[in-house]
Enzyme design. Structure first.
Site, PDB file in Angstrom:
ATOM      1  N   ASP A   1       0.825  -1.202   0.000  1.00  0.00           N
ATOM      2  CA  ASP A   1       0.000   0.000   0.000  1.00  0.00           C
ATOM      3  C   ASP A   1       0.861   1.256   0.000  1.00  0.00           C
ATOM      4  O   ASP A   1       0.603   2.213  -0.742  1.00  0.00           O
ATOM      5  CB  ASP A   1      -0.906   0.011   1.235  1.00  0.00           C
ATOM      6  CG  ASP A   1      -2.100  -0.905   1.094  1.00  0.00           C
ATOM      7  OD1 ASP A   1      -2.780  -0.842   0.064  1.00  0.00           O
ATOM      8  OD2 ASP A   1      -2.357  -1.681   2.023  1.00  0.00           O
ATOM      9  N   THR A   2       1.867   1.264   0.865  1.00  0.00           N
ATOM     10  CA  THR A   2       2.704   2.451   0.993  1.00  0.00           C
ATOM     11  C   THR A   2       3.466   2.735  -0.298  1.00  0.00           C
ATOM     12  O   THR A   2       3.582   3.897  -0.713  1.00  0.00           O
ATOM     13  CB  THR A   2       3.694   2.274   2.158  1.00  0.00           C
ATOM     14  OG1 THR A   2       2.961   1.985   3.353  1.00  0.00           O
ATOM     15  CG2 THR A   2       4.504   3.534   2.368  1.00  0.00           C
TER      16      THR A   2
END
Length: 406
Positions: free
Chosen positions: A179-180
């Site tokens: 996600d990051t």
């Protein structure tokens, strides 16, 4: 290069001041990208469902019913409640998109189109709009309609297979790395599109896939396979093909990470641990020779670290200019003087007066630094302010609330 500083007592300008961002989405990848923009001055309007808001508000550790993660990731954002599934809610979102520079969303492809909020509709409404679209597999391709989470993207992108020890199942890192990474690529895409627009171009959309964001950091994985048929395997704490770089047990039961993989660094390391025979061994002078004897090298280093405490090991290696460090816990991080000196531990206060620390803003800009102006807001805290800017009256706001739209 000059480094301009703000005059004492003044607030330095922020790089994205005047940029309006509309955030449609939840949890991590899209919202974290918006958070990064908010930290550098963008006005971020976060649309949340009136029924509980972003699920992140309830993830991991809660304080007085709200996630501590929420307060960090949603800093500087304005929370507006709108039910996008209802036509009136979607229409208000379209009106906000007409005023925005950037829209960020991370729904499954096709979801926004069902509500009249897809790229074609918003681009027709606002030709200069930049839209960041984050999804598991991208907006196109045979997998595009699959639900995608970071845990699966890390597998498909190649990261999970190479993580862990060779005699054990693949492991994940302890954070939502997929996600990051997608957030970072989405942010880069948005800034590139802003620059294109400032050069006279129009709006565009950025298609960010979680699995591609992971795949993009996998270094030489594909070239090695395509040329030599080599499949990179799990290698534990070591760095395959580069030696020595590993984690070693100290005499007090703690671990130290040592990166002695430069030629000169290796000589300093082996001299510091009393192994001048290895420091002067011509077969170990280059990386290829060290890789061939990596087990022997690791055993020598581990034998030495096992005879000393972690602090003793670090003192010796720092004096020898060998990169080494402890494996930091959260407690180590918040107590570390370097973190403090760099402004990486910020002090804030929760709504009930409880002190709370947040990570500092990265990267550090000399003339237009980012800042935390406020922590994650209450659900719908800015609804009246933002929708009022569209010309909605108090009576209209009350009606929207009665209908469950806002």
């Amino acid at each position: 290069m000059s480094t301009a500083a703000a005059a004492p007592g003044t607030t330095p300008p922020q790089a994205l001041a005047g940029v309006r961002v509309l955030e449609l989405g939840s949890l991590i990848a899209g919202p974290y990208a918006a958070s990064l923009l908010a930290q550098f001055g963008a006005e971020v309007i976060k649309i949340e469902s009136p029924e509980g808001g972003d699920p992140l508000r309830q993830w991991r550790k809660l304080h007085e019913g709200t996630s501590l993660w929420w307060y960090s990731q949603s800093r500087n954002k304005k929370s507006v409640t709108l039910d996008l599934r209802q036509p009136e809610g979607a229409e208000l979102a379209r009106q906000l998109a007409a005023t925005a520079d950037i829209v960020i969303e991370n729904f499954r492809p096709g979801t926004l189109e069902k509500w009249g909020l897809g790229w074609e509709a918003l681009h027709a409404l606002n030709p200069n709009l930049i839209m960041v679209r984050v999804s598991g597999y991208g907006q196109t391709g045979p997998y595009s309609q699959r639900p995608g989470f970071a845990a699966i993207a890390e597998c498909m992108g190649g990261l999970r297979y190479t993580s862990g020890f060779p005699d054990r199942p693949p492991v994940r890192v302890g954070v939502s790395l997929g996600d990051t990474l997608a957030s970072l690529y989405g942010t880069i895409g948005a800034l590139l599109a802003l620059q294109h627009r400032r050069n006279g171009g129009g709006g565009q959309f950025i298609d960010v896939a979680l699995y591609e964001s992971v795949f993009a950091i996998m270094e030489s994985l594909v070239p090695e396979f395509s040329v030599q048929g080599f499949v990179r395997e799990r290698s534990g704490a070591s760095l395959p093909g580069i030696a020595p770089s590993n984690t070693y047990l100290c005499g007090d039961g703690l671990y130290v990470a040592i990166a002695g993989n430069g030629d000169a660094i290796f000589r300093r390391l082996m001299t510091a641990i009393g192994r001048t025979d290895m420091a002067d061994d011509p077969d170990l002078a280059g990386n290829a020779g060290r890789v061939a004897q990596v087990q022997r090298i690791d055993e020598a280093i581990g034998q030495w670290t096992g005879q000393h405490t972690l602090d003793q090991v670090l003192d010796v290696l720092e004096a020898a200019a060998v990169p080494a460090g402890r494996i930091y816990t959260a407690a180590d991080i918040v107590a570390d003087p370097h973190y403090q000196a760099r402004g990486m531990i910020e002090s804030h206060t929760l709504p009930d007066g409880q002190p709370m620390s947040l990570p500092g803003v990265v990267p550090q800009l000399s003339a237009t630094p980012g800042a935390t102006r406020w922590i994650g807001p209450a659900l719908g805290e800015h609804t009246d302010e933002v929708l009022g800017s569209l010309g909605l009256s108090a009576e209209r706001m009350a009606e929207l609330r009665r209908k469950g739209i806002a």
